[in-house]
Design a protein around this motif. Structure first.
Motif: not given
Length: 960
Positions: A935-949, A956-960
């Motif tokens: 669960i925390f890995r999923f949260i870290r990935n999703k929110l980290g991806q948004k911060n990166l974008a 964000e569509r190119f972050l797969i």
């Protein structure tokens, strides 16, 4: 349904002229001249009629007796003349001192019954027996007092004994029993018949059985010490005090000759002397050839009348009311094995199994130096003891305990008010029996204090025995004085807690330096508290892990017993420490997660256009030359790689959980957490399984968790990352091959820089040229990759000046302005064009900053001092120039999971432990720990991806 129904009839419903037919479960008529028997299940002849035949039920034939024979024999088969009248049943009767004779010595029926007088004078001294059929010698007290079998006034007849009125008798006894839990005081039929006679016989004749019976009645009255009443215990105390002349038994001051040993005395502080003044004279060990792992308890048993029954070994479940196998019952007395048993027993079973109470004096057997066997008396702490005024509200202090000796399991006798054959009104059950074995302080050779047996009784008002039940328990506990261990733990906590404060202050100072602020405000205080929470969590973690492993090693591996495990009540502080460690570590983990999800990051693209191309201008039809645009795909590629390594760890979390679970449940390491002395990893299904120790469960799981994590880290760092795949190092190489640098800011004025500028000048090329570049680099035909000439250093910790940060923020503001009000947006360009322009500006600015273009915002490159590395802080403040610190440790992973493995590992383990302590299930703890990780890995990935974008303008569509 009605076809299979029958009417309900009971024997009482049949009436005097019918009987209850057991074959039909219904009433049937008796024959002529017949009536219902006393039991109700057959018929008998009416008075004045004899039986001619009897086949049971109503199958009897009655015949009237002749007029000259008005009675029937005792067996009902013959008629006989009764000279002294008839009973209500039509049979002959005699006077009290006479016996009835219906047949001659050779069995011939007499025509007339005889009433023979028993000669109560000297020398015969005979009287009728209980059945009234023979003359027997009368009770000795009658002979002693009256020289006959008559105990007439002024002599006193009580309990079948005769006492002279001239003798000094004990006070008049009160035959009542107090059942305090029910608030009931009743007159006991047993006490009414036997109390005064037992006390008088014990007082006048020192009759051993009478003294024992009196002591038993005192025990049934819960050893009452009330000085205002002459109940059983009052009479016992009266006799005890006034028979000091008789001396003591076995040199024990509390054991009077001829009397049972019921009390240890009521002097304050006596209990602590009894329990702690002397060591039990036996050495106990768990291992070796001289191991002694059995407690040889022996009990002297007595019936209610005071008769000695036998010596009984407790093995076999003498004191355990709950049924179980013989092996498991005997495990209660294996030294060092904590034993717990509880169950619910129906009142009907108790009444069936314990028709009369059995009383026990408990001893512990041991061998003397000369080979002689000895017994050590075991004191009893009766929690139902009715204290006198001096013992009221004395609390649980050992010095105020009143210790006793004799006890029973079930009392179904004292609660009977009338007929002793009927059900008792109240019964008393030993609902809790606990044997406590205490270790001598500072012992190294397995010395113990005398055990203590604690008993709590439950009063049960008998109403419906079939539906009523009572909960009973039996336990054997091993304990030691934990005050010293608690003091050492508190000292350690205090010292480490103080060091944690200092360490947190240093962290706060470093954080202030990195944020470029020197003002102590609320944010600073809040940050200090967060740092202190994490450091204090580590302190609690170290203490709890150390404590758990200490008990695991020293308890399971000891040969001569020197330590006992803390009792469940003594584990509460330990569980509190674990809960504190988890709560504080969870706070630190969440703070870490938030900081990683808000980090500033930008990818600096060093690629330059390769030339110009002709390009048509929209709307004008004019063709102009324009620079070849630089491909964005390399930036997208690096962004994806960064996105992938955000939750990479130094261990495999799934393998960690599965490996720990495998060793605990499959290999059997969980058996080391049982509260017994065995260090075996296997247990027989037929053997007794001791209860779990929460400290040992924590210690075993901690040892396995840390050991497996350590082996994983060694494997990945020494073998896997060196010979298979090192994702962190590969990311740095990929940046260099892609001609892209990474600029990270974890704080306002502190961050990390990955120098990815290609030594070949460009990276947007074809396969042939790329391979050629790699070959040239392998043959050292080009410059090195480092930021400085002729160096390999590509990773840096950066401490930037305030001016540099302000310039960065001004450019970065345009990157995020699209989220602001529409009136602030540039009306001459759309949002996308403005973001693109801001991206190019930031890329150009950071590139020129790295190339020392801005002299007012220049930087220097230097090594950190050893102390700076140890403290993880910077002593030099970047006032005019920023500072790039060489960083061979690749510490930019601090903004990733990879660089925070210790925090993640401790958090996962504490989560595992908290679930296990709450559920006592390693399997559930493992499942929930893995789910928590995912669960925390999923949260870290999703929110980290948004911060990166949002921070790099990578869609964000190119972050797969």
């Amino acid at each position: 349904a009605r076809a299979f129904s029958v009417p309900l009839q009971r024997p009482a419903d049949c009436g005097p002229e019918r009987y209850f037919d057991a074959s039909r479960l219904a009433c049937g008529p008796c024959g002529a001249h017949q009536r219902q028997s006393a039991g109700g299940s057959s018929c008998v002849c009416q008075p004045g009629y004899r039986m001619v035949s009897n086949n049971g039920g109503s199958s009897i034939v009655c015949e009237k007796c002749p007029e000259n024979m008005n009675g029937v024999t005792q067996d009902g088969w013959n008629c006989i003349t009764c000279p002294k009248g008839l009973t209500s049943e039509g049979k002959c009767k005699c006077l009290n001192n006479e016996i009835l004779v219906e047949r001659s010595i050779d069995g011939i029926l007499l025509h007339e019954a005889l009433c023979l007088h028993c000669n109560g004078s000297e020398p015969s001294f005979s009287a009728p027996d209980v059945s009234g059929n023979r003359c027997v010698k009368c009770e000795q007290t009658f002979i002693n007092v009256s020289k006959s079998c008559d105990c007439s006034s002024p002599n006193i007849l009580t309990g079948g004994l005769c006492f002279s009125a001239r003798e000094s008798l004990p006070p008049k006894g009160v035959a009542t029993v107090r059942f305090g839990q029910l608030g009931i005081t009743l007159t006991s039929e047993w006490f009414l018949k036997n109390l005064q006679s037992s006390a008088s016989a014990c007082w006048l004749y020192s009759n051993l059985t009478a003294c024992q019976a009196l002591g038993n009645m005192c025990v049934m009255n819960m050893n009452s010490l009330s000085s205002s009443t002459t109940d059983a215990c009052g009479l016992f105390q009266y006799i005890y005090i006034n028979t000091a002349r008789l001396g003591i038994a076995h040199s024990i001051a509390f054991w009077r000759h001829n009397l049972p040993w019921l009390y240890y005395g009521d002097q304050p502080g006596l209990a602590s002397q009894v329990l702690e003044a002397n060591h039990f004279p036996t050495i106990f060990s768990f291992k070796g050839t001289d191991k002694d792992v059995k407690l040889r308890f022996l009990a002297a048993s007595f019936d209610a009348a005071g008769n000695f029954l036998k010596w009984q070994n407790l093995e076999g479940g003498i004191l355990q009311l709950c049924p179980d196998t013989q092996t498991k019952l005997n495990a209660a007395y294996t030294f060092g094995t904590t034993y717990q048993q509880s169950c619910k027993i129906s009142i009907s079973k108790i009444l069936l199994d314990f028709p009369n109470p059995i009383f026990y004096d408990l001893f512990l057997e041991y061998n003397g130096d000369n080979g002689q066997q000895y017994l050590w008396a075991i004191p009893v702490l009766n929690l139902n003891l009715q204290y006198s005024e001096m013992f009221v509200n004395q609390g649980s202090n050992m010095n105020n305990w009143l210790l006793t000796r004799r006890f029973f399991l079930v009392d179904t006798l004292s609660g009977r008010e009338n007929d002793l054959g009927k059900l008792p009104r109240v019964i008393r059950v030993a609902s809790k029996i606990a044997i406590s074995v205490r270790l001598v302080s500072q012992t190294q050779r397995g010395a113990i204090y005398p055990p203590l047996i604690t008993i709590a009784y439950t009063d049960v008002l008998v109403q419906n025995p079939e539906t009523q039940s009572v909960m009973v328990s039996f336990s054997v506990n091993y304990e030691m004085n934990q005050s010293e261990a608690q003091i050492q733990t508190d000292i350690t906590l205090g010292v480490f807690g103080g060091l944690a404060v200092l360490w947190s202050l240093l962290k706060t100072a470093g954080w202030k330096r990195r944020t470029g602020s020197s003002i102590i405000d609320l944010q600073t205080i809040f940050k200090f508290l967060l740092f202190y929470a994490g450091d204090l969590a580590n302190v609690f973690f170290i203490i709890t892990v150390g404590t758990g492993i200490y008990w695991l090693v020293f308890f399971k591996a000891q040969q001569f017993v020197s330590v006992f495990l803390p009792l469940p009540s003594q584990e509460e502080s330990f569980v509190t420490y674990v809960a504190c460690a988890f709560s504080l570590k969870a706070l630190q983990f969440l703070q870490l997660l938030v900081s990683q999800l808000t980090v500033d990051i930008f990818f600096i693209d060093w690629e330059r256009p390769k030339g110009k191309v002709l390009k048509a201008v929209e709307g004008g039809g004019v063709i102009k030359s324009a620079t070849v645009p630089v491909s964005i795909w390399r930036t997208y590629f690096i962004a994806n790689e960064w996105n992938e390594i955000q939750t990479v760890r130094k261990i495999n979390p799934l393998f960690q959980v599965l490996a720990v679970l495998f060793f605990l449940e499959v290999v059997g390491f969980s058996n080391l957490a049982l509260m017994d002395s065995s260090s075996s990893l296997t247990r027989s299904s037929e053997s007794y399984i001791a209860p779990w120790s929460r400290i040992l469960r924590f210690g075993v799981s901690a040892a396995l968790w840390l050991a497996i994590a350590f082996l994983q880290i060694i494997f990945f760092s020494v073998f896997y990352e060196r010979f298979v795949e090192d994702k962190i190092r590969q990311f740095i190489d990929l940046c260099c091959m892609s001609n892209i640098s990474v600029f990270l800011l974890s704080h306002s004025c502190f961050g990390y820089y990955i120098h990815g500028r290609s030594v070949h000048g460009l990276a947007d090329t074809n396969m042939e040229e790329m391979n050629m570049n790699l070959k040239r680099e392998a043959e050292n035909l080009c410059s090195q990759r480092g930021l400085l000439p002729n160096t390999e250093g590509q990773t840096f910790q950066i401490s930037i000046s305030r001016r540099m940060r302000l310039h960065y923020d001004r450019i970065h503001e345009t990157l995020t302005r699209k989220h602001g009000p529409a009136r602030l947006l540039d009306s001459s360009a759309n949002t996308f064009e403005q973001s693109t322009r801001a991206y190019n500006t930031m890329n150009k600015f950071l590139g020129s900053f790295i190339d020392h273009v801005h002299k007012e915002m220049d930087y220097i490159v230097k090594d950190k001092l050893m102390l700076e590395r140890i403290l993880n802080m910077e002593f030099m403040e970047p006032i005019e120039k920023s500072i790039f610190y060489n960083d061979e440790a690749e510490s930019f992973s601090d903004v990733l999971y990879y660089g925070n493995e210790t925090t993640l590992l401790i958090f996962d383990f504490l989560f595992f432990s908290i679930v296990d302590l709450a559920s006592q299930s390693f399997v559930l703890a493992a499942i929930l720990t893995y789910l928590q990780q995912e669960i925390f890995r999923f949260i870290r990935n999703k929110l980290g991806q948004k911060n990166l974008a949002s921070k790099t303008l990578v869609d964000e569509r190119f972050l797969i």
